[in-house]
Design a protein around this motif. Structure first.
Motif, mmCIF file in Angstrom:
data_model
loop_
_atom_site.group_PDB
_atom_site.id
_atom_site.type_symbol
_atom_site.label_atom_id
_atom_site.label_comp_id
_atom_site.label_asym_id
_atom_site.label_seq_id
_atom_site.Cartn_x
_atom_site.Cartn_y
_atom_site.Cartn_z
ATOM 1 N N LEU A 1 0.820 -1.298 -0.094
ATOM 2 C CA LEU A 1 0.000 -0.048 -0.063
ATOM 3 C C LEU A 1 0.825 1.280 -0.217
ATOM 4 C CD1 LEU A 1 -3.102 0.752 1.352
ATOM 5 C CD2 LEU A 1 -1.723 2.414 2.128
ATOM 6 N N TRP A 2 1.834 1.260 0.690
ATOM 7 C CA TRP A 2 2.804 2.264 0.762
ATOM 8 C C TRP A 2 3.389 2.570 -0.747
ATOM 9 C CZ3 TRP A 2 2.607 5.723 4.601
ATOM 10 C CH2 TRP A 2 2.818 4.912 6.022
ATOM 11 N N TRP A 3 3.730 1.649 -1.441
ATOM 12 C CA TRP A 3 4.185 1.794 -2.704
ATOM 13 C C TRP A 3 3.174 2.382 -3.844
ATOM 14 C CZ3 TRP A 3 9.021 1.787 -4.466
ATOM 15 C CH2 TRP A 3 10.003 1.100 -3.741
ATOM 16 N N GLU A 4 1.978 2.021 -3.616
ATOM 17 C CA GLU A 4 0.717 2.443 -4.086
ATOM 18 C C GLU A 4 0.589 3.778 -3.982
ATOM 19 O OE1 GLU A 4 -1.965 2.264 -7.149
ATOM 20 O OE2 GLU A 4 -1.068 0.292 -6.625
ATOM 21 N N VAL A 5 0.419 4.176 -2.914
ATOM 22 C CA VAL A 5 -0.137 5.699 -2.536
ATOM 23 C C VAL A 5 0.987 6.660 -2.850
ATOM 24 C CG1 VAL A 5 -1.511 5.081 -1.116
ATOM 25 C CG2 VAL A 5 0.535 5.416 -0.223
ATOM 26 N N LEU A 6 2.374 6.276 -2.818
ATOM 27 C CA LEU A 6 3.514 7.089 -3.073
ATOM 28 C C LEU A 6 3.511 7.234 -4.504
ATOM 29 C CD1 LEU A 6 6.115 5.574 -0.543
ATOM 30 C CD2 LEU A 6 5.148 7.963 -0.681
ATOM 31 N N GLU A 7 3.167 6.384 -5.395
ATOM 32 C CA GLU A 7 3.522 6.466 -6.689
ATOM 33 C C GLU A 7 2.249 7.525 -7.231
ATOM 34 O OE1 GLU A 7 3.488 2.437 -8.441
ATOM 35 O OE2 GLU A 7 5.404 2.101 -7.670
ATOM 36 N N ARG A 8 0.902 7.315 -6.637
ATOM 37 C CA ARG A 8 -0.224 7.850 -6.975
ATOM 38 C C ARG A 8 -0.175 9.479 -6.391
ATOM 39 N NH1 ARG A 8 -4.062 4.697 -9.266
ATOM 40 N NH2 ARG A 8 -5.600 6.350 -8.997
ATOM 41 N N ALA A 9 0.339 9.966 -5.465
ATOM 42 C CA ALA A 9 0.311 11.146 -4.814
ATOM 43 C C ALA A 9 1.233 12.014 -5.615
ATOM 44 C CB ALA A 9 0.829 10.996 -3.374
ATOM 45 N N PRO A 10 0.529 13.407 -5.678
ATOM 46 C CA PRO A 10 1.535 14.492 -6.203
ATOM 47 C C PRO A 10 2.655 14.549 -5.231
ATOM 48 C CG PRO A 10 -0.797 15.202 -5.943
ATOM 49 C CD PRO A 10 -0.552 13.762 -5.393
ATOM 50 N N VAL A 11 3.863 15.200 -6.003
ATOM 51 C CA VAL A 11 5.004 15.239 -5.362
ATOM 52 C C VAL A 11 5.226 15.704 -3.757
ATOM 53 C CG1 VAL A 11 5.910 17.379 -6.497
ATOM 54 C CG2 VAL A 11 7.520 15.400 -5.515
ATOM 55 N N HIS A 12 4.593 16.801 -3.685
ATOM 56 C CA HIS A 12 4.867 17.311 -2.180
ATOM 57 C C HIS A 12 3.990 16.717 -1.267
ATOM 58 C CE1 HIS A 12 6.072 20.717 -4.669
ATOM 59 N NE2 HIS A 12 6.563 21.188 -3.523
ATOM 60 N N GLU A 13 2.788 16.199 -1.797
ATOM 61 C CA GLU A 13 1.885 14.972 -0.815
ATOM 62 C C GLU A 13 2.731 13.692 -0.612
ATOM 63 O OE1 GLU A 13 -2.173 12.855 -1.259
ATOM 64 O OE2 GLU A 13 -1.960 14.861 -1.890
#
Length: 502
Positions: free
Chosen positions: A277-289
């Motif tokens: 899940l960490w991998w997924e949300v990190l790839e999906r989120a805009p850079v600052h988020e």
């Protein structure tokens, strides 16, 4: 104005009703994401009386969102602009001053910027459980069946909490794991909840939840739970509680995606977030988020997903991310280029906030650090000594920043050739950090590693071997994949294979 309270305490409704009653003629502006704050500021010149609405303020805090600089730009030109926001107690408490000693390394930048913004707020605490007079006034309106039902919940739960059906939804989620009930639905909810616990507060597409939920289902027993179909699971998770129209475990639709109901995020005794899940949300989120989420992942012990995000953040100009990469031995670019960028950030902050502002002092420490990495040790020592004196006068002599700058001055002294004097200073700096922060603090362990590395670089292998053995023992409580553990183990292996005797 900031309303703080537990989930379903009634923060959003109370803020909205107060705005409607007290500021009926104001315009209403509601940025939907962290990035929208900057977009709002780009066309801010002609704005009149207005309310800037930031529900769930934690979504907007930090680099690329609502920093102290952005807040000043919102308010300074427009004395009749009101920033009205809400925040869950769990999130607000993360930024309290008493939490400062718990914040290390990767989280410092996000935490510091968030705290600076919250210090400007007029805070109103909203209790989850209503007082006796409030409940008595509510009984006058018992003709409304919703209020009658909420009051019947007794004093254990708040009236707004019962109106939102929070306790019922939490119980439904817990019981859904029973074999043959709705375990796949419970796994879908768990994945959506963990996305928000990680810091990703955006709807998740159904195909992403389909991909992620299997890990949560497997954690609880997999096929032995006799899970229902994905379609049935999604229908169950979206079904409103009784009475009709109340909340559901998942909110949203196929077009917009699905997000977990707020009440579920802060429930106690939740399991660690799965690395997938960490991998997924990190790839999906805009850079600052994504940078803020990467800090959360790091603190949760999921280090591998954080590395590429730190690199992406550094490439986007987030100075703290670049500093982290240097400390980890994974520099984004040559130190000279990093120093130029650090000086540029410092000058911009000084023009906007003044020399003694906390953000400026942190930026000064980055300049001193990159100066040392460039091999300009005398200059770095001068910068560190000046900054240590200035920061101590602002924060006190035992502040994390001051302790770090003192170690930086000792580092530069040793690296400049004054090894005896430098080592005495390094050991003194570590002793002081250990006294203030504790022997298991990550900054303390990291500084001890740096001393060993400096000794190795200086050819003092025997002394380095003695110190690395003690450090290995003292790092035994860390996970085997913790970056400090990995760095200590690698350096210990190099020293064990050294041909020089201790």
């Amino acid at each position: 104005m900031l309303l703080v309270g537990e989930s379903t305490a009634g923060k959003t409704r109370a803020a909205f009703e107060a705005m409607r009653l007290l500021l009926p003629d104001y315009s209403f502006l509601a940025p939907s994401t962290r990035e929208a704050v900057e977009v709002l500021l780009e066309d801010w010149g002609a704005i009149g009386d207005c309310v800037v609405w930031l529900d769930d303020l934690e979504r907007f805090l930090g680099p690329g969102g609502l920093t102290l600089s952005a807040l000043h730009r919102l308010l300074a030109p427009h004395p009749r602009v009101v920033v009205l926001s809400t925040m869950r107690s769990h999130e607000y408490n993360r930024y309290r001053d008493r939490a400062e000693h718990d914040v290390t390394g990767v989280e410092q930048d996000v935490w510091r910027q968030g705290r600076s913004v919250l210090r400007q707020a007029q805070v109103v605490q909203l209790e989850r459980r209503w007082t006796v007079p409030e409940r008595a006034r509510t009984r006058v309106l018992q003709a409304d069946p919703r209020l009658s039902r909420a009051l019947a919940g007794g004093e254990r739960f708040g009236v707004a909490e019962m109106l939102a059906a929070g306790p019922e939804l939490a119980q439904a989620w817990q019981h859904a794991w029973v074999p043959g009930h709705h375990p796949r639905g419970a796994a879908l909810v768990a994945a959506a909840v963990d996305a928000r616990r990680a810091g990703y507060h955006r709807p998740m597409p159904a195909d992403v939840l389909r991909r992620l939920h299997d890990g949560y289902l497997a954690r609880h027993g997999g096929p032995e739970l006799r899970p229902e179909s994905f379609h049935e699971a999604l229908i169950w998770a979206l079904a409103p509680t009784v009475p009709a129209g109340a909340n559901s475990l998942l909110l949203g639709d196929a077009a917009q995606g699905y997000i977990a109901f707020d009440y579920l995020i802060d429930l106690p005794a939740q399991e660690p977030i799965l690395e997938a899940l960490w991998w997924e949300v990190l790839e999906r989120a805009p850079v600052h988020e994504a940078y803020a989420i990467a800090c959360n992942a790091w603190l949760a012990g999921s280090f591998e997903p954080a590395y590429p995000t730190f690199r992406r953040a550094a490439q986007a100009g987030i100075g703290q991310a670049e500093g982290i990469l240097f400390e980890l031995g994974m520099p984004l670019r040559p130190a000279e280029e990093a120093l130029v960028s650090a000086r540029r950030r410092l000058n911009a902050l000084r023009r906007e906030l003044g020399d003694d502002h906390e953000d400026c002092l942190m930026a000064e420490s980055e300049v001193a650090t990159f100066t040392a990495h460039c091999g300009r040790y005398e200059e770095a020592l001068h910068l560190s000594n000046e900054l240590a004196h200035k920061a101590a006068s602002v924060f006190g002599s035992e502040h994390r920043l001051v302790l770090g700058v003192k170690f930086g001055a000792a580092w530069s002294t040793f690296a400049s050739g004054a090894q005896h004097e430098g080592l005495v200073m390094l050991d003194a700096a570590v002793r002081e950090s250990t006294r203030v922060l504790g022997p298991r603090d990550m900054a303390v362990l990291d500084r001890r590693w740096w001393i060993v590395q400096l000794l190795v670089d200086a050819g003092r292998v025997g002394e380095a071997k003695r110190r690395i053995r003690a450090l290995e023992s003292d790092c035994a409580f860390l996970a085997t994949n913790h970056p400090i553990t990995v760095r200590v183990r690698r350096l210990a292996d190099v020293l064990r294979h050294s041909s020089l005797d201790p």
